[in-house]
Design an enzyme around this catalytic site. Sequence first.
Site, short mmCIF file in Angstrom:
data_model
loop_
_atom_site.label_atom_id
_atom_site.label_comp_id
_atom_site.label_asym_id
_atom_site.label_seq_id
_atom_site.Cartn_x
_atom_site.Cartn_y
_atom_site.Cartn_z
N GLU A 160 6.85 -12.07 8.04
CA GLU A 160 6.07 -12.96 7.17
C GLU A 160 6.00 -14.37 8.02
OE1 GLU A 160 8.30 -13.19 3.58
OE2 GLU A 160 7.73 -11.04 3.30
N ASN A 201 5.33 -7.42 10.23
CA ASN A 201 5.08 -7.33 8.74
C ASN A 201 4.70 -8.43 8.17
OD1 ASN A 201 5.43 -5.20 6.86
ND2 ASN A 201 7.34 -6.20 6.09
N HIS A 237 1.83 -6.37 -1.68
CA HIS A 237 2.42 -6.49 -3.24
C HIS A 237 1.34 -7.01 -3.79
CE1 HIS A 237 6.45 -6.01 -2.06
NE2 HIS A 237 6.44 -6.77 -0.90
N GLU A 265 5.16 -2.11 1.77
CA GLU A 265 6.20 -2.62 0.48
C GLU A 265 5.18 -2.56 -0.81
OE1 GLU A 265 7.87 -6.35 1.18
OE2 GLU A 265 8.22 -5.78 3.49
N ASP A 267 3.32 -2.52 -4.10
CA ASP A 267 3.41 -2.40 -5.69
C ASP A 267 2.36 -3.14 -6.15
OD1 ASP A 267 4.48 -4.87 -4.96
OD2 ASP A 267 6.55 -4.54 -5.34
#
Length: 448
Positions: A160, A201, A237, A265, A267
């Site tokens: 990030e 990432n 996300h 990750e 979702d």
Amino acid sequence: MVRSTWRIGLHAVTAALAGLTTLAAVQVPAAAAPTTLRGLADARGVYFGTSSTVNEWNDAPYRSLAERETNMITVGNEMKWDATEPSPGRFDFGPADSLVAAAKAAGQRLRGHTLVWHNQTPGWVQELGTAELRQAMQNHIRTEVAHYRGQLYAWDVVNEAFEENGTLRQSFWQQKLGDGYIAEAFRAARAADPGAKLYYNDYNIEGIAAKSDGVYNLVRTLKQQGVPIDGVGMQAHLILGAVPDSMRQNIQRFVDLGVEVAITELDIRMPLPAEATKLAGQAADYTKVAQACLGVTGCVGITTWALSDKHSWVPSVFPGEGAALPFDENFRPKPAYNALWRAYGGTGGTRTCVATYAVIGQWWGGFQAEVRVTAGAAPITGWTVNWAFAEGQAITSSWNAAFATNGAAITARSLSYNGSLGSGGSTTFGFTGSWTAANSVPAVSCAA
Ligand code: 9MR
């Protein structure tokens, strides 16, 4: 004598081999079709993974679901700086080691997460001056990566590091060490474990936009400079209905730079409550993400951030939103699971089942429970139900299932006469048990 014995021996072996060959031709069945996402992913040479913290792994039904459905584990929190080096030079790998050992025992590979990030990094690191910070970063990477040398598939080396507008995030890393800290981190990681894939990432880089352009330019520059970067992790996300149309094209352009891509990750959150229309929309979104990845050679796998809504980070950070994962809070597969199943190449509907546990009678010190097993859309030929008794309950007698007990963990398997259930069909089994302080209903999971 010796020669003739030898000849007889050879003859016997040849005859035996001929017999075996005949037997093999007749009796060895074709490889069984996979019945889990893990099996589908294995067969396809990609992975399907989940994150897990130690707490989640200790939730027995969650663990059995993760072991059944995934072949890759990302350590959820325990490899972050605040967990592994809480004070200068004092390293603690205990919690992360326990997850690594458990995943390896279950035949799963691992992603390490994460080495250099602005969150979950102790205050003492953030307060260091430039020279000390550089040294601390090098030492942290060297020590942690070396500790897991040879054991991890990949590391999220830097996490990030970009702002939404595509410039480098003005974190303490950037402000004190300047642009070069990213390359330094990758070089240190490579030196400590030449075998792990090294990833950058980030979130909100799934579609082509300013932020992913920034990451794209960084990766291109790092490659040109010979900095050891192997992959880009797109966290994903995502929000219901908002999967970027350019996702596949975006993945492809990164692969074309000479790195692999992973969805790290995933979702897809929605406003609660979840209902059928939203869940169907979510399934379509999962399909879109999975096809975007699996449609590009070089997109190596998909990891969801937890597997069940029971353990999602979403509701605590986005109040009123949730239901973001492929399994619900009771570990039942949602339409999103079926979407992944098909995207990974599954056919004929998923062979799933649902188990519900009810206490149908309770008296001082004893109780009777009934568990109903219901098949999903496809017929099944056997089922296994798992749960854990957290309050010391014990089974005294049982019927209609074969029980195995391992500490608090209970496994109940179908018998010859009640394993086969047609589409939507159900059966029950039951038991009497003892209890002391409390007798709550445990979370049960069902596998077909
Ligand atoms: O799931 C993690 C949660 O338990 C932590 O409280 C949180 C703190 O920052 O981090 C969560 O995981 C994050 C991951 O490490 C990086 N990408 C975003 C994830 C969700 O916040």
